[in-house]
Design an enzyme around this catalytic site. Structure first.
Site, PDB file in Angstrom:
ATOM      1  N   LYS A 124      22.292 -25.135  46.153  1.00 34.71           N
ATOM      2  CA  LYS A 124      22.054 -24.359  44.932  1.00 34.71           C
ATOM      3  C   LYS A 124      23.286 -23.571  44.482  1.00 34.71           C
ATOM      4  O   LYS A 124      23.492 -23.345  43.303  1.00 34.71           O
ATOM      5  CB  LYS A 124      20.882 -23.391  45.133  1.00 34.71           C
ATOM      6  CG  LYS A 124      19.549 -24.075  45.393  1.00 34.71           C
ATOM      7  CD  LYS A 124      19.026 -24.744  44.146  1.00 34.71           C
ATOM      8  CE  LYS A 124      17.642 -25.335  44.369  1.00 34.71           C
ATOM      9  NZ  LYS A 124      17.175 -26.086  43.185  1.00 34.71           N
TER      10      LYS A 124
ATOM     11  N   GLU B 136      14.647 -18.395  37.710  1.00 36.08           N
ATOM     12  CA  GLU B 136      13.368 -18.545  38.385  1.00 36.08           C
ATOM     13  C   GLU B 136      13.659 -19.097  39.776  1.00 36.08           C
ATOM     14  O   GLU B 136      14.706 -19.695  39.985  1.00 36.08           O
ATOM     15  CB  GLU B 136      12.481 -19.535  37.623  1.00 36.08           C
ATOM     16  CG  GLU B 136      12.762 -21.016  37.900  1.00 36.08           C
ATOM     17  CD  GLU B 136      14.130 -21.503  37.441  1.00 36.08           C
ATOM     18  OE1 GLU B 136      14.666 -20.915  36.481  1.00 36.08           O
ATOM     19  OE2 GLU B 136      14.663 -22.448  38.050  1.00 36.08           O
TER      20      GLU B 136
ATOM     21  N   SER C  73      20.091 -30.928  52.048  1.00 30.34           N
ATOM     22  CA  SER C  73      20.316 -30.042  50.899  1.00 30.34           C
ATOM     23  C   SER C  73      20.364 -28.564  51.266  1.00 30.34           C
ATOM     24  O   SER C  73      20.978 -27.772  50.569  1.00 30.34           O
ATOM     25  CB  SER C  73      19.247 -30.279  49.841  1.00 30.34           C
ATOM     26  OG  SER C  73      17.962 -30.069  50.394  1.00 30.34           O
TER      27      SER C  73
END
Lengths: 270, 402
Positions: free
Chosen positions: B94, B116, B382
């Site tokens: 991210k 969000e 990830s």
């Protein structure tokens, strides 16, 4: 053909402003929702927007979000709202407009939904998540069924976009008073008047103001600068009070009628 | 496999029939502005230099492409490599996107950001980038996720972000996204929306893909350096789909099999899953046309996954297109299989994967087993699993001390 144009023409001839009211279809249940529509019409609404409940209403504040949840819980969906419009149409001659997000329409199929909406006696549609860029298919289909696709204009809409939006519009232009979601607010922002003037300069279509308007004072303030005002959350809040047992059904309908009548009076006096 | 030449989206933000801009009119100006600024930034070498500097010196790139010998031995088939996005600053891919978007926001002169978050990884990454560049940050998170991901909520607060708990709807990521968009509608003039996945209105799916494609670009160079050839198979998990697009995009025109793994939750037939591409229908959610989990009335239904980060009823429009043209295969893995894969990676490699990534591990190991030892599988890891330790403990019937 749509009843929206003739209604505004008549208003203009009389020098009056239109009162547009919003109610969520199927809130709190389908039979009471029909009574609410009739009450709005009987107490002075010139056009009624009927909301089609959606689980994820991006442009709405808490009052209308909750109304959508109540309607969904009471089993209201696209079929039921179309039936509600058809039932209301039997007794009412004023224009009825469906306010819906795109996805429920999309599931039935754009052409099928519009065909049935016209058949039920609706006069137009407002789709808050459909900007001018994405509306081509729906606009063409709506025109084919004699339905107006009413666009929204926001305080952030620049001149180029405004011209594009109004060039494709029919029915009326829905001016959003604030950068924000639906819901009653204490004051109208000062930027509203220049916005309305800008939109009126760009189109011959009627221009109406919504989002945040709840009181006769606000209606009087805005009316000289537009062709009509739109009131939603302030009326839907009464349904919420009823569902919380704060008021009974007769009281809710009476308060709603009084609120509409007071707004109507304010528009006549403005 | 069909090789393709790939140049999407089109100028209107469409990947075939998917994508677009389905948002309230108030936001259109913001999307136009973002499109223009991003177009400029993309062409500006100084923007890339700045981004690369922070990705390397702050976020810890390039991440290793690690040959997982223990896992390979366990599977007994193809060689398995792990792309270690879990080793980035804040512990997930991210951060690649949030640094990029916050730099973009800064270029646009915005001082406030809103985001969000589901599992909290995007929220933490946004709060981190905002703190680094001195921006005010508000993060919306579903009440249910606030409960599931207490640690990440606290991390965000320590980083100076305002965390707003969302109590509407299913109280998870979808509702957090609704609230973040509503907040953005209200504060559009001074606030930049840092979208966390490859969904949302154009140009977000493209921007997020571009900031995440560094994963696949590095992988390509690393595997060529280590093995002298491209992998035979690449596996990544798909919720909204940002790590998967980031990994797949640089390989779309290559002869490499690509598999996206969705969350099958309690099973695809149970109705309690988050397998949007496997079980959803085409619809419009959060500004884009794509596959959506919905009922026959067009109402969005609640998704379920053991992993808060995959618990989303939509998916990025580019994935919808890649599914339709058959370039990427999409499949689903249950909560139970993901949990087993979590334990497997811990035992065989000493790595606790995020439960999201564990879905990709489960599928990757299963397929590697059926492949030859001279073949290569890359699994995109990830994120790391620290945030999921409480969830895993609960699932395994262990009570951890407060």
């Amino acid at each position: 053909m749509s009843r929206i144009g003739p209604m505004f023409s008549e208003k203009r001839i009389r020098g009056e402003k239109a009162l547009i009211t919003y109610t969520m279809g199927g809130d709190p249940d389908l039979s009471l929702s029909l009574e609410i529509i009739k009450t709005l019409a009987a107490s002075g609404a010139d056009l009624i927007e009927v909301g089609l409940p959606f689980s994820d209403p991006l442009a709405d504040g808490p009052v209308i979000q909750k109304a959508g949840q109540r309607a969904l819980a009471a089993d209201s969906g696209p079929e039921e709202v179309l039936a509600l419009i058809a039932a209301a149409r039997k007794d009412l001659s004023l224009p009825l407009v469906i306010m819906s997000y795109l996805n429920p329409i999309f599931q039935i199929g754009i052409d099928e939904f519009l065909r049935r909406a016209a058949g039920a006696g609706a006069d137009g549609l407002i789709i808050p998540d459909l900007p001018a860029e994405e509306g081509e298919e729906i606009r063409a289909a709506a025109a084919g069924y004699g339905l107006d696709l009413i666009p929204l204009v926001a305080p952030t809409t620049g001149q180029k976009r405004l011209e594009k939006i109004v060039s494709q519009a029919s029915g009326f232009i829905y001016c959003v008073s604030v950068t924000g979601v639906t819901g009653a607010r204490d004051n109208l922002p000062v930027e509203v008047i220049p916005l309305l003037e800008r939109v009126q300069a760009a189109t011959k279509l009627p221009v109406c103001l919504g989002f945040g308007i709840s009181t006769p004072e606000q209606a009087m303030l805005a009316a000289p600068h537009c062709d009509g005002i739109i009131v939603g959350s302030a009326l839907v809040a009464l349904v919420e009070e009823y569902t919380r047992n704060k008021i009974n059904k007769q009281e809710m309908l009476k308060l709603m009628a009084e609120r509409v009548a007071a707004l109507k009076l304010a528009l006549r006096e403005s | 496999m069909k090789l393709i030449s790939y140049k999407l989206p089109d100028p209107r933000g469409y990947f075939g029939p998917y994508g677009g801009q389905f948002v309230p009119e108030t936001l259109m100006i913001a999307l136009e502005e973002l499109t223009a600024f991003y177009g400029e930034a993309k062409k500006d070498p100084s923007f890339h230099a700045e981004l690369n500097y922070y990705l390397q010196q702050y976020a810890g790139r390039p991440t290793p492409l690690y040959y997982a010998e223990g896992l390979t031995r366990y599977a007994g088939g193809a060689k398995i490599y792990l792309k270690r996005e879990d080793l980035t600053h804040t512990g997930a891919h991210k951060i690649n996107n949030t640094i990029g978007q916050v730099l973009l926001a800064r270029r646009m002169g915005k001082r406030k950001v809103v985001a969000e978050t589901g599992a909290g990884q995007h929220g933490v990454a946004t709060a981190t980038a905002a703190a680094r560049f001195g921006m005010e940050c508000t993060v919306f998170m579903g009440e249910e996720d606030v409960r599931r991901q207490e640690l990440n909520v606290y991390r965000m607060r320590l980083l100076g972000a305002q965390v707003e708990s969302v109590t509407s709807g299913s109280r998870t990521l979808k509702d957090a996204m609704n609230e973040a968009i509503r907040y953005w509608v209200t504060h559009v003039r001074d606030t930049y929306y840092v979208l966390g996945s490859v969904g949302g209105p154009h140009p977000y799916p493209t921007i997020v893909r571009d900031f995440q494609k560094v994963i696949g670009e590095e992988t390509k160079a690393q595997i060529l350096a280590q093995e002298g050839k491209l992998p035979d198979l690449i596996v990544a998990c798909v919720g909204g789909g940002s790590n998967a697009i980031g990994m797949f995009y640089p390989f779309l025109e290559d002869d490499v099999r690509l598999i996206g793994v969705e969350a099958a939750g309690l099973g695809l037939e149970s109705g309690r899953h988050a397998a949007t591409l496997s079980r959803g229908k085409v619809g419009v959610l959060h500004g884009a046309k794509s596959y959506v989990l919905q009922d026959d009335r067009g109402q969005i239904v609640e998704a379920h996954s053991i992993s808060a980060g995959l618990d989303y009823p939509g998916v990025g429009p580019e994935h919808a297109y890649l599914k339709d043209i058959g370039r990427v295969e999409y499949t689903a893995v249950t909560d139970e299989e993901a949990l087993d894969a979590f334990k497997l990676l811990a035992y065989t490699e000493g790595i606790l994967p995020a439960l999201e990534s564990a879905h990709a591990v489960a599928k990757g190991v299963k397929l590697a087993r059926e492949m030859r030892p001279d073949e290569i599988v890359v699994i995109n890891l990830s994120g790391r699993g620290d945030k999921d330790v409480y969830t895993v403990a609960r699932e395994l019937g262990v009570t951890l001390g407060e």
